[in-house]
Design a protein around this motif. Structure first.
Motif, short mmCIF file in Angstrom:
data_model
loop_
_atom_site.label_atom_id
_atom_site.label_comp_id
_atom_site.label_asym_id
_atom_site.label_seq_id
_atom_site.Cartn_x
_atom_site.Cartn_y
_atom_site.Cartn_z
N ARG A 148 0.83 -1.20 0.00
CA ARG A 148 0.00 0.00 0.00
C ARG A 148 0.87 1.26 0.00
NH1 ARG A 148 -4.96 0.43 4.15
NH2 ARG A 148 -5.65 -1.28 2.83
N VAL A 184 -6.52 6.96 -19.18
CA VAL A 184 -7.19 5.71 -19.57
C VAL A 184 -7.51 5.72 -21.06
CG1 VAL A 184 -9.28 4.32 -19.27
CG2 VAL A 184 -8.12 5.24 -17.28
N ILE A 185 -8.01 6.86 -21.55
CA ILE A 185 -8.32 6.96 -23.00
C ILE A 185 -7.05 6.80 -23.83
CG2 ILE A 185 -9.17 8.52 -24.80
CD1 ILE A 185 -11.09 9.67 -22.66
N LEU A 228 -4.38 5.14 -22.95
CA LEU A 228 -3.98 3.72 -22.89
C LEU A 228 -4.82 2.87 -23.82
CD1 LEU A 228 -3.35 3.19 -19.05
CD2 LEU A 228 -1.64 3.14 -20.88
N MET A 229 -6.11 3.20 -23.92
CA MET A 229 -6.98 2.45 -24.84
C MET A 229 -6.54 2.67 -26.28
SD MET A 229 -10.90 2.50 -23.40
CE MET A 229 -11.09 4.26 -23.38
N ALA A 230 -6.23 3.91 -26.62
CA ALA A 230 -5.79 4.22 -27.99
C ALA A 230 -4.48 3.50 -28.29
CB ALA A 230 -5.64 5.72 -28.16
N THR A 277 -3.33 0.73 -26.81
CA THR A 277 -3.61 -0.71 -26.92
C THR A 277 -4.23 -1.04 -28.27
OG1 THR A 277 -4.03 -0.70 -24.54
CG2 THR A 277 -4.72 -2.66 -25.74
N PHE A 278 -5.11 -0.18 -28.74
CA PHE A 278 -5.77 -0.38 -30.04
C PHE A 278 -4.74 -0.41 -31.17
CE2 PHE A 278 -7.93 1.53 -33.78
CZ PHE A 278 -8.87 0.54 -34.01
N ALA A 318 -2.58 -3.53 -30.87
CA ALA A 318 -3.32 -4.74 -31.25
C ALA A 318 -3.34 -4.91 -32.77
CB ALA A 318 -4.75 -4.68 -30.72
N ILE A 319 -3.31 -3.81 -33.48
CA ILE A 319 -3.29 -3.88 -34.96
C ILE A 319 -1.87 -4.09 -35.47
CG2 ILE A 319 -3.73 -2.55 -37.07
CD1 ILE A 319 -5.98 -1.15 -35.50
N PHE A 356 0.36 -11.46 -34.77
CA PHE A 356 -0.26 -12.50 -33.93
C PHE A 356 0.39 -13.83 -34.32
CE2 PHE A 356 -3.49 -15.61 -32.86
CZ PHE A 356 -4.03 -15.15 -31.67
N ARG A 394 0.84 -17.68 -34.38
CA ARG A 394 0.11 -18.92 -34.12
C ARG A 394 1.11 -20.02 -33.82
NH1 ARG A 394 -2.96 -17.95 -39.11
NH2 ARG A 394 -1.79 -19.68 -39.98
N ARG A 417 3.98 -19.28 -37.48
CA ARG A 417 3.46 -18.44 -38.56
C ARG A 417 2.72 -17.25 -37.97
NH1 ARG A 417 -0.17 -21.51 -42.34
NH2 ARG A 417 -0.89 -22.50 -40.44
#
Lengths: 57, 233
Positions: free
Chosen positions: A4, A34-35, A37-39, A41-42, A45-46, A50, A52, A56
Motif C-alpha cells: 500500500r 485511460v483513454i 492507454l486504450m488508444a 492498446t488499439f 493490437a493492430i 499474432f 500462431r 506463422r
C-alpha cells in the motif's frame, strides 16, 4: 502495508484530482490517461503480429 | 426386459402429428438457424489471426469476473467493504473488472467500427453490441451510486439534475439508494447478460466479419462465416 505504501507513493489519492481544460472540454487527467492507454492498446493490437502455433503470423 | 424396451417405430400419421408440434417446429427452426457446428465451431477463418479480435472475448471474461464478484458482494451487502479487508478485496475486484470490461469493450467497439462490422447482414449484431454498451453504462452508473460513501452521494446529487431534466427522474430516482441498488444488481445485469448472449448468438450465426481485403462488398462479406476452412480454434 508495504504494498500500500509503494502504491501510495506512486499515486497520491488524498489530494483533489487534476483536470485538463480546453475550451468547453473538461476532463480529468485520470480519464485522459485511460483513454490514451486504450488508444495505445488499439494501435498495438493492430500493429503487433499474432503468432500462431508453428511460428506463422 | 420387454417392459423397458420402447417401440421406436411409428406410423406416418404419428410422424405427421409430431412434426406439427410446436416444440418440434421450434427445435427444427433453432437448429436450422444455428446448427451446432456453427454454434461451437472447430475451426476459425485465418483472418482471425490478429490481436484486435481478442477484445470481445476479453470483455466477456471481464464480465464473468464482474458477475462472480458481484454475487459474492451480494452475500454481505454493499457496505461490506467498509468493515472487512476481504470485502474491500472483493469490492476492488468488482471495480477493476468493470474498468477492464469497459477498456476491452471500447477497443472492441473501435475495432468493429473501423471494420464496418455491420456488413453482410450483421446489422443486428452491431446494434445488440451498441445497446449492450449503453445498458452497461447504466449498470456502471448505478454501481457508482451504490458505493455507500461520499463519492456515491456526490455522483447521485450531481446526476439527479441531469436525469430530472430528461423526465426520467419521475421513475428513476438516483437519490433512492434502494432503487439504485435493485437496478444495479437485478434489472441491468439481467439486461447486460441477455443482450451479451444475444450478441454472441448473432456473431455465431452470421460469422465474424472478414476484413475489407477479403470481402470488399456486402455479398462477399456474407459468404465468409465462422465455420469456413481456416485455423483450428
Amino acid at each position: 502495508m508495504i504494498g500500500r505504501s509503494i502504491l501510495g507513493a506512486l499515486v497520491n489519492l488524498t489530494k483533489p484530482g487534476m483536470y485538463v481544460h480546453w475550451g468547453f472540454i473538461q476532463i480529468s487527467v485520470a480519464n485522459l490517461i485511460v483513454i490514451g492507454l486504450m488508444a495505445l492498446t488499439f494501435i498495438l493490437a493492430i500493429a503487433i503480429p499474432f503468432h500462431r502455433k508453428g511460428g506463422r503470423s | 426386459m420387454t417392459t423397458l424396451e420402447h417401440d421406436t417405430s411409428s406410423s406416418p400419421e404419428e410422424d405427421a402429428e409430431v412434426s406439427k408440434q410446436w416444440t418440434t417446429r421450434i427445435r427444427r427452426r433453432l437448429v436450422e438457424m444455428l446448427p451446432p457446428e456453427r454454434l461451437i465451431p472447430d475451426r476459425q477463418p485465418s483472418f482471425l489471426s490478429s490481436w484486435i479480435y481478442i477484445f470481445g472475448a476479453l470483455t466477456i471474461g471481464a464480465l464473468a469476473i464482474i458477475i462472480l464478484t458481484g454475487m459474492v458482494l451480494s452475500l454481505e451487502g454493499p457496505g461490506w467493504w467498509h468493515t472487512s479487508s476481504l470485502g474491500l478485496f472483493v469490492n476492488s475486484m468488482h471495480l477493476w473488472s468493470v474498468e477492464l470490461f469497459f477498456f476491452c469493450m471500447v477497443i472492441h467497439l473501435w475495432g468493429k467500427f473501423f471494420m464496418a462490422a455491420w456488413r453482410g447482414s450483421r446489422q443486428l449484431t452491431w446494434i445488440t453490441g451498441a445497446v449492450t454498451f449503453l445498458v452497461s453504462v447504466g449498470a456502471a452508473f448505478t454501481g457508482y451510486v451504490s458505493q455507500t460513501n461520499f463519492d456515491s452521494q456526490w455522483i447521485a446529487t450531481q446526476a439527479k439534475d441531469g436525469i430530472n431534466s430528461t423526465g426520467v427522474g419521475a421513475f428513476f430516482n438516483v437519490l433512492n439508494f434502494g432503487q439504485m441498488l435493485m437496478w444495479h444488481i437485478v434489472l441491468l445485469p439481467v439486461g447486460v447478460l441477455f443482450l451479451t448472449g444475444l450478441h454472441i448468438l448473432m456473431v455465431r450465426r452470421r460469422g465474424i466479419v472478414p476484413p475489407f481485403e477479403d470481402g470488399v462488398n456486402d455479398k462477399s462479406a456474407t459468404v465468409a462465416s465462422g465455420t469456413q476452412e481456416g485455423t483450428p480454434s
